[in-house]
Design a protein around this motif. Structure first.
Motif, PDB file in Angstrom:
ATOM      1  N   VAL A  98       0.847  -1.192   0.000  1.00 13.21           N
ATOM      2  CA  VAL A  98       0.000   0.000   0.000  1.00 13.21           C
ATOM      3  C   VAL A  98       0.885   1.245   0.000  1.00 13.21           C
ATOM      4  N   LEU A  99       0.620   2.157  -0.936  1.00 15.51           N
ATOM      5  CA  LEU A  99       1.358   3.419  -1.026  1.00 15.51           C
ATOM      6  C   LEU A  99       0.553   4.579  -0.447  1.00 15.51           C
ATOM      7  N   ALA A 100      -0.741   4.592  -0.673  1.00 19.83           N
ATOM      8  CA  ALA A 100      -1.596   5.683  -0.212  1.00 19.83           C
ATOM      9  C   ALA A 100      -3.036   5.169  -0.177  1.00 19.83           C
ATOM     10  N   PRO A 101      -3.876   5.830   0.655  1.00 18.80           N
ATOM     11  CA  PRO A 101      -3.592   6.976   1.530  1.00 18.80           C
ATOM     12  C   PRO A 101      -2.732   6.558   2.733  1.00 18.80           C
ATOM     13  N   ALA A 102      -2.105   7.539   3.335  1.00 19.88           N
ATOM     14  CA  ALA A 102      -1.176   7.263   4.420  1.00 19.88           C
ATOM     15  C   ALA A 102      -1.849   6.549   5.584  1.00 19.88           C
ATOM     16  N   GLU A 103      -3.107   6.926   5.874  1.00 24.50           N
ATOM     17  CA  GLU A 103      -3.821   6.305   6.989  1.00 24.50           C
ATOM     18  C   GLU A 103      -3.997   4.807   6.764  1.00 24.50           C
ATOM     19  N   LEU A 104      -4.361   4.433   5.533  1.00 29.27           N
ATOM     20  CA  LEU A 104      -4.555   3.018   5.236  1.00 29.27           C
ATOM     21  C   LEU A 104      -3.227   2.277   5.254  1.00 29.27           C
ATOM     22  N   ARG A 105      -2.173   2.918   4.762  1.00 30.31           N
ATOM     23  CA  ARG A 105      -0.842   2.305   4.788  1.00 30.31           C
ATOM     24  C   ARG A 105      -0.428   2.015   6.228  1.00 30.31           C
ATOM     25  N   GLU A 106      -0.680   2.973   7.127  1.00 31.12           N
ATOM     26  CA  GLU A 106      -0.326   2.783   8.537  1.00 31.12           C
ATOM     27  C   GLU A 106      -1.141   1.652   9.160  1.00 31.12           C
ATOM     28  N   GLN A 107      -2.417   1.568   8.802  1.00 34.73           N
ATOM     29  CA  GLN A 107      -3.256   0.500   9.339  1.00 34.73           C
ATOM     30  C   GLN A 107      -2.756  -0.877   8.892  1.00 34.73           C
ATOM     31  N   VAL A 108      -2.365  -0.992   7.628  1.00 31.34           N
ATOM     32  CA  VAL A 108      -1.852  -2.256   7.118  1.00 31.34           C
ATOM     33  C   VAL A 108      -0.543  -2.619   7.822  1.00 31.34           C
ATOM     34  N   ALA A 109       0.333  -1.626   7.965  1.00 30.43           N
ATOM     35  CA  ALA A 109       1.616  -1.872   8.631  1.00 30.43           C
ATOM     36  C   ALA A 109       1.406  -2.323  10.074  1.00 30.43           C
ATOM     37  N   ALA A 110       0.459  -1.677  10.769  1.00 30.88           N
ATOM     38  CA  ALA A 110       0.198  -2.039  12.169  1.00 30.88           C
ATOM     39  C   ALA A 110      -0.379  -3.450  12.261  1.00 30.88           C
TER      40      ALA A 110
END
Length: 322
Positions: free
Chosen positions: A300-312
């Motif tokens: 995931v590249l964007a949106p940043a919020e979704l990228r952070e959720q995937v990383a978490a």
């Protein structure tokens, strides 16, 4: 009823040649004893049917005998649009009627065309539902189909998506089978709505009928409703990188919506063979689950919020496995 069955016996023997009493009974959904009585009735009426005895025996017509008694009833003619969907016809309570209509049509064809039609049946089969799922069999379907056909208003108790229940008065305009699920297009309070038939908990046919809108086109309505439904289901866009294997997963994980987005992608593969794609995703938690299914084949590249959720989520999964 018996007269119709006798015609069916005659046409089966005419179309298929020799058949055993057991085969006729299975085809007509009656007992073997009933078949014996039907054969006797045909013989008494002058139809040249005879029996070969023994293990390989059966009933057949005297060579060359054919009947032109193949006229379709009104109900049989009405089932012909369902000719490619015998399972759906059965769910609507029209399976036996459709079978009789197909049998009569087959009998009316010249021999050469009958052979070609038989080859089509042998070589092509349409299976509507997706993998790992069956066609729904809602208990209210047959009654609902009758109400659709007779333009009869219904009262229905309906379970919404959130689990709450409501009572509606509906004018049912048409039934749709989509990916194994039945839906009804109905008029309510002057507007057109769509309801999933399996969520109708109770149904009562009213004594009153309604006038069907002259300009209502069921296929056009469903096409427009489906497009609107997809837009509501996928209001967000995720910018992602997909590996070659990840791109193969898209039609299976995201269906036609994802496949279209992938086909519309105008980017080029990077040096690693990955491709940048804008994928429609559902809002909230479902989007996270959809993207995690791809594992290491999607970034995931964007949106940043979704990228952070995937990383978490990936971090928490890693912690579960030490």
């Amino acid at each position: 009823m018996r007269a119709s069955r006798l015609v069916s016996v005659l046409l089966l023997l005419q179309n298929r040649g020799r058949m055993t009493a057991e085969e006729l009974a299975e085809e007509l959904e009656v007992s073997v004893r009933t078949v014996y009585r039907d054969i006797e009735a045909l013989s008494a009426a002058g139809v040249p049917v005879y029996a070969d005895r023994g293990r390989t025996g059966g009933y057949q017509l005297v060579g060359g005998y054919r009947t032109r008694l193949t006229g379709l009833t009104e109900q049989e003619a009405q089932t012909l649009p369902l000719a490619g969907l015998p399972a759906a016809a059965a769910e609507l309570g029209l399976g036996a009627v459709l079978a009789a209509a197909q049998l009569k049509l087959h009998a009316a064809l010249p021999e050469e065309l009958r052979e070609r039609a038989g080859k089509i049946t042998e070589r092509f089969h349409v299976d509507v539902p997706g993998w790992f799922r069956d066609v729904e069999s809602p208990p209210q379907l047959a009654a609902l189909a009758r109400a659709v056909w007779e333009n009869r208003r219904i009262s229905a108790r309906y379970r919404r998506w959130d689990g709450s229940e409501a009572d509606f008065d509906l004018d049912p305009l048409g039934l749709i089978l989509k990916a194994g699920n039945w839906y009804v297009a109905a008029r309510r309070h002057g507007g057109h709505r769509t309801y999933r038939v399996s969520r109708i908990l109770a149904l009562e046919e009213r004594d009153e009928t309604f006038e069907r809108p002259a300009d209502f086109d069921l296929a056009a309505y469903w096409r427009e409703w489906s497009e609107q439904f997809e837009r509501r289901m996928y209001p967000r866009v995720a910018v992602v990188r997909l590996s070659p294997l990840g791109r193969d997963f898209v039609p299976f994980y995201l269906g036609a919506v994802g496949a279209r987005a992938l086909a519309d992608s105008s980017g080029e593969e990077d040096e690693d063979g990955w491709l940048r794609v804008e994928l429609p995703v559902e809002p909230g938690a479902p989007a996270l689950g959809e993207l995690l299914r791809f594992g290491p084949e999607l970034q995931v590249l964007a949106p940043a919020e979704l990228r952070e959720q995937v990383a978490a989520a990936i971090a928490r999964m890693g912690a579960c496995y030490g």
